[in-house]
Write an enzyme that holds these catalytic residues in place. Structure first.
Site, mmCIF file in Angstrom:
data_model
loop_
_atom_site.group_PDB
_atom_site.id
_atom_site.type_symbol
_atom_site.label_atom_id
_atom_site.label_comp_id
_atom_site.label_asym_id
_atom_site.label_seq_id
_atom_site.Cartn_x
_atom_site.Cartn_y
_atom_site.Cartn_z
ATOM 1 N N ASP A 1 12.988 -7.628 8.793
ATOM 2 C CA ASP A 1 13.582 -6.514 8.063
ATOM 3 C C ASP A 1 12.509 -5.976 7.094
ATOM 4 O O ASP A 1 11.445 -6.586 6.906
ATOM 5 C CB ASP A 1 14.863 -6.935 7.328
ATOM 6 C CG ASP A 1 15.766 -5.721 7.056
ATOM 7 O OD1 ASP A 1 15.265 -4.576 7.060
ATOM 8 O OD2 ASP A 1 16.969 -5.907 6.825
HETATM 9 C C1 BGC Z 1 17.826 -2.567 6.522
HETATM 10 C C2 BGC Z 1 17.721 -2.574 8.019
HETATM 11 C C3 BGC Z 1 17.092 -1.292 8.499
HETATM 12 C C4 BGC Z 1 15.746 -1.119 7.828
HETATM 13 C C5 BGC Z 1 15.046 0.159 8.242
HETATM 14 C C6 BGC Z 1 16.500 -2.223 5.853
HETATM 15 O O1 BGC Z 1 16.646 -2.064 4.497
HETATM 16 O O2 BGC Z 1 18.281 -3.830 6.069
HETATM 17 O O3 BGC Z 1 18.977 -2.745 8.589
HETATM 18 O O4 BGC Z 1 16.959 -1.300 9.885
HETATM 19 O O5 BGC Z 1 15.940 -1.074 6.423
HETATM 20 O O6 BGC Z 1 15.700 1.258 7.758
#
Ligand code: BGC
Length: 772
Positions: A294
């Site tokens: 993530d």
């Molecule tokens: C989220 C993810 C997401 C990523 C990209 C993160 O803050 O937890 O679910 O895919 O950002 O936007």
């Protein structure tokens, strides 16, 4: 066998030029059995050929991804130098082609970039939010919706979505409940597989589809106190039986990628958790795709108090099995892995093993042959009217009717000529579209006001008053990404607007109220400590109800809100979620009976916040006869059970039949039930099957969903629904034996329209306990 493989191979193959040779390459699913050993081998061979030519820096680059909006021009330079393998948050075809050109034309090995974006409930055409789509209990519809999203994304140059989100959520304070399928592993697994198939098609590399990413691995939904990003402590039994099954279903459906979560799972950050990423995902489940962290989760291994510094963070994430780091800027992988290799902290074999599935994914997608997107075609795909029709259908199928006293709904044409539409989300495009949408044209969204005006009979007046303004105490950190900020009302204005709404109700024949939460009140960083209607909405609701006019409450939200008062005083309540681009039209169709609600709750609806976490699959434990009186100040039962939802007609269940009273361990049982539409309208019912294992090596939940089918039944017609309970359905992970086990035991079976179904029978499983 040969005959079967041949057409598949032909259909799924692309022709690639490898070292001057024409090679056919099957694009089969990672995570599942190879369709043909030789074609798998050819993809591997081509990837290996590339790998051999790569420098350590280029390898570390393939393992690195940045957000374009935060990394800026430095990212473009890195792309040209082969120091980045992927970027996210670019959705404009021209910009995608420009960056891709930098990768193809400037970088030494011409390896194409992989473009990623969160496409979780649509791209240009916005579908209802994922929790709403789960409420349809219609995996086929969900698969179709994600296929549309994939088509639009791919036509714009996006290759990879960060979805589906598969985190089980049993605490509705957690804002990200909106992105998942709710509280249940069985429903969650069905939605997981459907979404992976929708995004990817039947194999990776299907034209017009994109790579799926099962996230967030794993346990993110169990954040302590429902506070987003806080740690999760999950027992082995809960992990295996509840939190992991949707991920396993996604892997079995062939998901090309998995995202490691932010938080600590049982004291070890998920992104540095080798047990989770290597032992479970790869060794146990044979996942063959790649794992992305993530955002900044690799660097955060340091802030977790786990890694010493960024180099250590990179080493530990890679060693846990993470292939690619998603970073806001300056990836720790690109910046530290070459040095870590020199110091012997990681090996070349480890690095190569991480790079291979990324190269293989690019090969399977055909990016070496077709790296660019056709800019002129994008517009045509994005504007396809059939996509809007699918979104309309999805929103109609997702709505859940919670209450309909005196059959106020559906409204009969011309029954009410003067309608008051009241509430802060009643004419809001950004809220109707819902959270976490980045590629839509919000102006295309049909609001509830817009939909009513289209569908209400000619001559009906629809007047709108927002009544109140609602906002977060702490603004969303993502407010810059979506929506425009409204200017705040003064106290004087707030009073006038409130009074105006109540007067409007008084002067109308009926009030339709759209209450709930603004889109930024659900989602990431959108947890709450309360489930009350935010702001003065409850006051407004009570004031409008006290006018004596009939009131229909439309709930625009993703989580169960405190409806204790409303469920006793408001005759009709319809949960419309965040219904997407065609949301207003779908809602108007439902109100006027052009569509009939058939959705069911994917979570248990508590009476108040003090009851959470509250879920149907709890244990019997001590004094189950007092289950409803666990608190002295409020019943401990839910307001609405899991699986609940009404229709404009009624259904009666009968003739539950189990084909054998006793089955040997390992065998299957067939269950059937008759269902009759006893009302005067056609409608859909979601027939649900629950079981309870009455004894075993461990205690088992009072009920577990093990089958469901959404069926359409015409008025006064009957239908028979069949289910098969397999040995797998009767197997669970036992904390006592620390293994998967099927026990000999008696089982209760219930079928009905929700988790409190009463139609009951039993069967027995005989034999010696069996492991898996
Ligand atoms: C989220 C993810 C997401 C990523 C990209 C993160 O803050 O937890 O679910 O895919 O950002 O936007």
């Amino acid at each position: 066998m040969k005959l079967f493989i041949q057409p598949l191979f032909m259909r799924a193959s692309v022709c690639m030029l490898l070292a001057g040779q024409l090679v056919a390459v099957a694009q089969s699913k990672p995570g599942t059995k190879a369709r043909s050993v030789s074609t798998e081998a050819q993809v591997r061979q081509r990837a290996m050929g590339l790998l051999k030519q790569m420098t350590v820096e280029e390898k570390a680059g393939q393992l690195s991804q940045v957000f374009m909006f935060s990394a800026g021009p430095a990212a473009e330079k890195a792309v040209s130098n082969g120091a980045l393998g992927s970027v996210l948050f670019v959705k404009d075809p021209a910009q995608i082609n420009k960056l891709q050109r930098a990768a193809i034309e400037n970088s030494r090995l011409h390896i194409p970039l992989l473009f990623g974006l969160d496409v979780i409930h649509g791209f240009r055409t916005v579908f209802p939010v994922p929790i709403a789509m789960a409420a349809s209990w219609d995996p086929q519809m969900v698969e179709g919706a994600q296929a549309v999203a994939a088509q639009e994304a791919r036509a714009s140059g996006v290759h990879w979505t960060f979805g589906p989100m598969l985190d089980i959520a049993r605490d509705p304070r957690w804002g990200r409940i909106v992105e998942g399928a709710g509280e249940d592993p069985y429903l969650g697994s069905a939605m997981a597989a459907a979404q992976v198939r929708g995004f990817q098609g039947d194999h990776l590399g299907t034209p017009d589809r994109i790579v799926a990413c099962a996230k967030h691995f794993a346990g993110y939904g169990a954040a302590e106190g429902g506070r987003d990003y806080d740690a999760s402590e999950i027992s082995d039994s809960q992990l295996w039986n509840v939190y992991l099954p949707p991920f396993k279903a996604a892997v079995d459906a062939g998901t090309g990628s998995v995202m490691s979560a932010y938080m600590d799972l049982n004291g070890v950050p998920a992104t540095g958790n080798r047990w989770l990423v290597q032992n479970v995902l790869r060794d146990d489940w044979h996942f063959k795709g790649f794992v992305v962290s993530d955002a900044d989760a690799v660097k955060n291994l340091k802030t977790h108090g786990y890694a010493v510094d960024l180099k250590d963070a990179a080493v530990r994430a890679l060693s846990a099995g993470v292939n690619m780091e998603m970073a806001l800027a300056k990836p720790a992988f690109a910046e530290n892995l070459p040095q870590a290799l020199k110091e012997g902290k990681i090996s070349t074999a480890q690095l190569d093993e991480a790079v291979l599935p990324i190269l293989e994914t690019k090969i399977r997608l055909g990016l070496f042959e077709n790296p660019y997107v056709d800019e002129s075609r994008a517009k045509q795909v994005l504007e396809a009217s059939e996509h809007r029709t699918e979104a309309l259908h999805a929103a109609e199928r997702s709505a859940v009717l919670l209450r309909n006293e005196g059959t106020l709904l559906p409204l009969r044409p011309s029954q009410y000529n003067k309608i008051a539409l009241i509430g802060p989300m009643g004419d809001s495009k950004v809220d109707t579209a819902g959270p976490w949408t980045f590629a839509n044209d919000v102006q295309e969204t049909v609001t509830i006001a817009g939909g009513l005006k289209q569908v209400a009979p000619a001559g009906t007046t629809i007047d709108f008053a927002p009544g109140v303004q609602i906002s977060r105490k702490f603004p969303s950190p993502f407010s810059g990404l979506m929506g425009k900020k409204e200017s705040n009302w003064t106290d004087e204005q707030a009073k006038q607007e409130f009074d105006k709404a109540v007067t409007l109700a008084q002067n109308s024949e009926i009030a339709i109220m759209v209450l709930g939460e603004k889109q930024d009140m659900d989602g990431e960083s959108a947890s709450r400590s309360s489930l009350q209607l935010p702001g003065d909405q409850q006051k407004l609701l009570e004031a409008v109800v006290s006018t004596g006019k009939p009131v229909i409450l439309l709930l625009m939200t993703a989580r169960p809100l405190d409806l204790l008062w409303a469920s006793a005083h408001v005759p009709s309540i319809l949960d419309i979620w965040y219904p997407g681009t065609e949301g207003g039209l779908a809602v108007a169709n439902l109100l006027f009976g052009e569509a009939v609600p058939g959705g069911k709750l994917p979570f248990t609806w508590p009476r108040n916040v003090g009851q959470v976490p509250l879920f149907y699959a709890h244990y019997s434990t001590h004094e189950p006869q007092n289950q409803a009186k666990r608190y002295w100040d409020e019943e401990s039962t839910p307001l609405f059970p899991f699986g609940y939802g009404l229709s404009y007609t009624s259904f009666a269940y009968s003739n539950l039949h189990i084909d054998r009273p006793v089955v040997k361990i390992g065998g299957s049982v067939n269950v059937s039930v008759d269902i009759e539409n006893t009302g005067g309208a056609s409608g859909d019912e979601v027939v649900q099957l629950y079981i309870h294992q009455k004894s075993g090596t461990s205690s088992r939940p009072v009920r577990e969903l093990k089958g469901f089918q959404r069926v359409a039944i015409a008025a006064h017609q009957k239908s028979t629904v069949q289910f098969t309970l397999t040995a797998q359905d009767l197997t669970y992970w036992s904390s006592a034996t620390k293994s998967w086990i099927q026990d000999p035991a008696e089982f209760d079976v219930w079928t009905g329209g929700d988790s409190s179904a009463l139609l009951h029978d039993v069967f027995r499983v005989n034999g010696a306990a069996q492991g898996r």
